[in-house]
Scaffold this motif. Structure first.
Motif, PDB file in Angstrom:
ATOM      1  N   LYS A   1       6.891 -53.412 153.192  1.00 11.36           N
ATOM      2  CA  LYS A   1       6.742 -53.344 154.654  1.00 11.36           C
ATOM      3  C   LYS A   1       8.110 -53.238 155.289  1.00 11.36           C
ATOM      4  O   LYS A   1       8.994 -54.028 155.010  1.00 11.36           O
ATOM      5  CB  LYS A   1       6.055 -54.613 155.157  1.00 11.36           C
ATOM      6  CG  LYS A   1       4.593 -54.443 155.383  1.00 11.36           C
ATOM      7  CD  LYS A   1       4.050 -55.476 156.354  1.00 11.36           C
ATOM      8  CE  LYS A   1       2.616 -55.129 156.686  1.00 11.36           C
ATOM      9  NZ  LYS A   1       1.673 -56.159 156.377  1.00 11.36           N
TER      10      LYS A   1
ATOM     11  N   GLU B   1      -2.671 -50.242 152.737  1.00 10.52           N
ATOM     12  CA  GLU B   1      -2.084 -51.526 153.096  1.00 10.52           C
ATOM     13  C   GLU B   1      -0.802 -51.645 152.302  1.00 10.52           C
ATOM     14  O   GLU B   1      -0.810 -51.512 151.083  1.00 10.52           O
ATOM     15  CB  GLU B   1      -3.039 -52.646 152.690  1.00 10.52           C
ATOM     16  CG  GLU B   1      -3.046 -53.814 153.648  1.00 10.52           C
ATOM     17  CD  GLU B   1      -3.999 -54.872 153.158  1.00 10.52           C
ATOM     18  OE1 GLU B   1      -5.183 -54.787 153.494  1.00 10.52           O
ATOM     19  OE2 GLU B   1      -3.548 -55.755 152.409  1.00 10.52           O
TER      20      GLU B   1
ATOM     21  N   PRO C   1       2.155 -53.603 150.563  1.00  8.55           N
ATOM     22  CA  PRO C   1       2.491 -54.957 150.111  1.00  8.55           C
ATOM     23  C   PRO C   1       3.775 -55.435 150.804  1.00  8.55           C
ATOM     24  O   PRO C   1       4.579 -54.616 151.241  1.00  8.55           O
ATOM     25  CB  PRO C   1       2.739 -54.784 148.598  1.00  8.55           C
ATOM     26  CG  PRO C   1       2.481 -53.395 148.267  1.00  8.55           C
ATOM     27  CD  PRO C   1       2.256 -52.604 149.514  1.00  8.55           C
ATOM     28  N   PRO C   2       3.967 -56.755 150.904  1.00 14.32           N
ATOM     29  CA  PRO C   2       5.082 -57.282 151.712  1.00 14.32           C
ATOM     30  C   PRO C   2       6.447 -56.750 151.301  1.00 14.32           C
ATOM     31  O   PRO C   2       7.317 -56.571 152.143  1.00 14.32           O
ATOM     32  CB  PRO C   2       5.013 -58.805 151.511  1.00 14.32           C
ATOM     33  CG  PRO C   2       3.848 -59.072 150.657  1.00 14.32           C
ATOM     34  CD  PRO C   2       3.108 -57.815 150.376  1.00 14.32           C
ATOM     35  N   GLN C   3       6.648 -56.462 149.996  1.00 11.59           N
ATOM     36  CA  GLN C   3       7.990 -56.026 149.609  1.00 11.59           C
ATOM     37  C   GLN C   3       8.297 -54.602 150.078  1.00 11.59           C
ATOM     38  O   GLN C   3       9.430 -54.172 150.044  1.00 11.59           O
ATOM     39  CB  GLN C   3       8.193 -56.101 148.084  1.00 11.59           C
ATOM     40  CG  GLN C   3       7.401 -55.114 147.256  1.00 11.59           C
ATOM     41  CD  GLN C   3       6.130 -55.733 146.711  1.00 11.59           C
ATOM     42  OE1 GLN C   3       5.533 -56.600 147.358  1.00 11.59           O
ATOM     43  NE2 GLN C   3       5.724 -55.323 145.532  1.00 11.59           N
TER      44      GLN C   3
ATOM     45  N   ASN D   1       3.386 -50.930 159.434  1.00  9.26           N
ATOM     46  CA  ASN D   1       4.332 -52.027 159.608  1.00  9.26           C
ATOM     47  C   ASN D   1       3.941 -52.946 160.749  1.00  9.26           C
ATOM     48  O   ASN D   1       4.692 -53.861 161.093  1.00  9.26           O
ATOM     49  CB  ASN D   1       5.740 -51.478 159.885  1.00  9.26           C
ATOM     50  CG  ASN D   1       6.319 -50.762 158.686  1.00  9.26           C
ATOM     51  OD1 ASN D   1       5.891 -51.002 157.569  1.00  9.26           O
ATOM     52  ND2 ASN D   1       7.277 -49.876 158.924  1.00  9.26           N
ATOM     53  N   GLY D   2       2.788 -52.668 161.373  1.00 10.06           N
ATOM     54  CA  GLY D   2       2.341 -53.536 162.448  1.00 10.06           C
ATOM     55  C   GLY D   2       2.486 -52.967 163.848  1.00 10.06           C
ATOM     56  O   GLY D   2       2.061 -53.594 164.816  1.00 10.06           O
TER      57      GLY D   2
END
Lengths: 145, 200
Positions: free
Chosen positions: B142, B136, B138-140, B176-177
């Protein structure tokens, strides 16, 4: 019987050689190896020139009255060449096995830099064992009768 | 069990050829030494984490991963050619199919599928890349960190050893989705042989 095995890189450098039958020292060792590479490269170019479908024409065996030269070239430019006597049958399997040995003991060796001369002890031992084993079998069949 | 993302009909590589290559990939995979999948994936994750800690800058981490992959690819190509008994490819599309169906299958255990744009570019889709398991971002990171950039390097390194200079980038990533991983490979140059003493 097998006289010797030579392994050349794409650029013409002789990465490995194993001489089972010593020559009389007529010419310099290094020159002898360079000549052999020159022959292989020239023959490859010539075969493209001569054939109807250039892409598919691959040199496998070059025979003269006293010796046979078996060649296998990989897509990465490695040339495996075996010099043998005339009664030696096709050595495609042997060359392919020598390629596998190269992959196992040289390509996977972290201490070896690709494109340099091979000093891997294990590779030398395995190649010698495989080639001298083969020689023994050929001679044995001559005396079997 | 194989899972095909989709099968695209290509102008120059037929369905029969694809099936033949798939079975070739299966045979090659069966003959390879295998290692525990979780061990491999976790080790890779640890490498990426350590690189991020050591280097810091995400772009540099991407470059480093690609460089590591390049060194791996240079050695991998001989094993690939030797174990899978590969003969010459007639065009770049065949090379693409070979990488996706035989190469990836042999070393990662999963097959990719090829979507080609033209003779010099192709997109390879990977629907279940094992390297993405348990990961997974982390947002920083992605959208910035190309987690599997090593694969791009491996492809680039391998192809360079067979005289094809390519550029390899990650265009889509599950982390990244997106729906699948996608690598874009574009042929830049077919290299010519350079010999040591050509002017004898």
């Amino acid at each position: 019987m097998i006289y010797g095995f030579y392994l050349y890189s794409r650029t013409g450098l002789c990465l490995f050689h194993l001489e089972l039958v010593k020559y009389n020292g007529l010419s310099d060792q290094e020159e002898h190896k360079r000549f052999l590479f020159g022959l292989l490269r020239t023959f490859k170019n010539f075969s493209h020139f001569v054939s109807h479908e250039p892409q598919d024409n691959i040199v496998r065996v070059i025979s003269t009255t006293s010796f046979r030269l078996h060649v296998c070239m990989t897509a990465t430019g490695l040339r495996f060449a075996i010099l043998s006597s005339l009664e030696t049958p096709r050595l495609d399997q042997t060359l392919s096995y020598l390629y596998q040995l190269y992959v196992e003991y040289v390509a996977k060796n972290p201490l070896y830099t690709i494109g340099t001369v091979i000093h891997c002890d294990r590779y030398y031992k395995e190649v010698k064992r495989h080639l001298t084993g083969e020689v023994y079998n050929f001679n044995a069949s001559k005396y079997a009768k | 069990s194989q899972s095909f993302c989709a099968v695209y009909v290509m102008a120059s590589v037929s369905i029969q050829d694809q099936k033949r290559l798939s079975s070739k990939g299966d045979t090659a995979f069966a003959n390879m030494e295998k290692v525990n999948c979780e061990l491999f994936v976790m080790t890779y994750g640890a490498i990426v984490i350590q690189l991020v800690k050591d280097i810091g800058d995400v772009a540099k981490v991407n470059t480093r991963l690609e460089a590591m992959g390049y060194n791996i690819g240079m050695r991998l190509i001989d094993e690939f050619l030797s174990k899978a008994q590969i003969k010459r490819c007639k065009n770049f599309q065949e090379t693409a199919e070979l990488i996706a169906r035989v190469g990836l299958k042999m070393f990662l255990g999963v097959e990719g599928s090829i979507k080609s744009k033209d003779d010099t570019t192709f997109y390879m889709d990977l629907s279940n890349n094992p390297l993405n398991d348990f990961v997974e971002l982390p947002p920083q990171f992605k959208g910035k960190l190309n987690y599997c950039n090593l694969l791009c390097g491996v492809i680039r390194g391998s192809l360079e050893m067979v005289q094809l200079r390519v550029q390899c980038v990650y265009t889509k990533s599950v982390l990244n989705g997106d729906d699948c991983d996608q690598i874009k490979v574009s042929l830049e140059e077919v290299l010519e042989d350079v010999f040591a003493d050509d002017d004898d």
